[in-house]
Design an enzyme around this catalytic site. Structure first.
Site, mmCIF file in Angstrom:
data_model
loop_
_atom_site.group_PDB
_atom_site.id
_atom_site.type_symbol
_atom_site.label_atom_id
_atom_site.label_comp_id
_atom_site.label_asym_id
_atom_site.label_seq_id
_atom_site.Cartn_x
_atom_site.Cartn_y
_atom_site.Cartn_z
ATOM 1 N N ASN A 26 0.846 -1.192 0.000
ATOM 2 C CA ASN A 26 0.000 0.000 0.000
ATOM 3 C C ASN A 26 0.882 1.242 0.000
ATOM 4 O OD1 ASN A 26 0.456 -0.005 3.098
ATOM 5 N ND2 ASN A 26 -0.785 -1.840 2.741
ATOM 6 N N GLY A 43 -7.288 -3.869 -1.110
ATOM 7 C CA GLY A 43 -7.564 -5.056 -1.903
ATOM 8 C C GLY A 43 -7.975 -4.838 -3.334
ATOM 9 N N GLU A 73 -3.764 -0.679 6.430
ATOM 10 C CA GLU A 73 -2.593 -0.140 7.123
ATOM 11 C C GLU A 73 -2.617 1.387 7.222
ATOM 12 O OE1 GLU A 73 -1.054 -2.233 8.577
ATOM 13 O OE2 GLU A 73 -0.815 -4.078 7.416
ATOM 14 N N HIS A 92 4.698 0.815 1.355
ATOM 15 C CA HIS A 92 4.794 -0.489 2.028
ATOM 16 C C HIS A 92 4.848 -1.562 0.951
ATOM 17 C CE1 HIS A 92 4.094 -4.076 4.218
ATOM 18 N NE2 HIS A 92 2.790 -4.119 4.020
ATOM 19 N N HIS A 94 6.321 -5.641 -0.555
ATOM 20 C CA HIS A 94 6.555 -7.042 -0.213
ATOM 21 C C HIS A 94 7.668 -7.590 -1.113
ATOM 22 C CE1 HIS A 94 2.370 -7.954 1.787
ATOM 23 N NE2 HIS A 94 2.941 -6.856 2.252
ATOM 24 N N HIS A 155 6.603 -10.189 7.147
ATOM 25 C CA HIS A 155 5.588 -9.430 6.423
ATOM 26 C C HIS A 155 6.142 -8.708 5.196
ATOM 27 C CE1 HIS A 155 1.797 -6.707 6.909
ATOM 28 N NE2 HIS A 155 2.235 -6.662 5.655
#
Length: 213
Positions: A26, A43, A73, A92, A94, A155
């Site tokens: 995000n 999402g 978040e 943020h 991944h 995470h």
């Protein structure tokens, strides 16, 4: 600036850069003039997000514009910006190699010049908490401190900057550093750059490197 369009394009940039997959991760950006924070919706595929899907919040979390659910978040984003007035963009991600160390709960030391210049000291790991919880937001703010990035245990990673380009620069350097550190660990024991030299390299990058400095 059209912050909604800027955020929409930043989501696509994150996906194209390989910093996340599908709908994970995000992003937020703050308008320094109004203090309003623009956040990606929860999402939704980044390729399909339109300006109407962007959620706008005040610094206290009050929804100002947008009908979509914001990223879960949002508390983390607002918490970081509330604690860091110079930060106007939070990304943020991944990313694969950074997550390797997040899974190990191991910080990433400054082992290359780029890391020292852009990330500063060691990238710390925020203690694990469930996604979207106040506990995770608190842990991230603590681990980030005054730095440019931190890992989220099991995470992902959070990177910040004075604007979106700066935040993405942190994302890129963090993942590159994690990959190099991982590869070096497979061969031997990497030697981090000393704190004194990190400070010198960071000062050089911020105050002397490039044009107009």
């Amino acid at each position: 600036m059209n912050y909604k369009k800027h955020l929409m394009e930043s989501g696509k940039r994150m996906l194209r850069s390989g910093l996340t997959v599908e709908t994970w991760g995000n992003i937020s950006v703050r308008d320094p003039e109004t203090g309003l924070v623009y956040l990606t919706p929860s999402g939704m595929p980044y390729e399909r997000i339109t300006e109407r899907d962007i959620v706008v919040m005040g610094p206290d979390g009050e929804r100002m514009k947008g009908d979509r659910k914001p990223t879960i978040e949002y508390g983390m984003h607002l918490g970081i910006m509330g604690n860091r007035p110079e930060v106007n963009a939070v990304v943020h991600t991944h990313p694969v190699y950074s997550q390797v160390f997040a899974l190990l709960h191991e910080e990433i030391p400054p082992v290359i010049d780029e890391a020292a210049q852009i990330l500063g000291g060691a990238v710390k790991v925020a203690a694990y908490a469930l996604p979207g919880t106040p506990e995770l937001a608190k842990n991230v703010v603590s681990a980030l401190g005054g730095g440019a990035a931190c890992l989220l245990a099991n995470h992902g990673a959070v990177c910040v900057g004075r604007d979106m380009d700066a935040a993405f620069r942190v994302c890129t350097v963090l993942e590159m550093t994690a990959k190099i550190y991982y590869m070096a660990r497979c061969i031997g024991r990497p030697a981090p750059i000393s704190a004194a030299l990190v400070a010198s390299l960071k000062d050089f990058a911020e105050n002397h490197y490039g044009q107009g400095k």
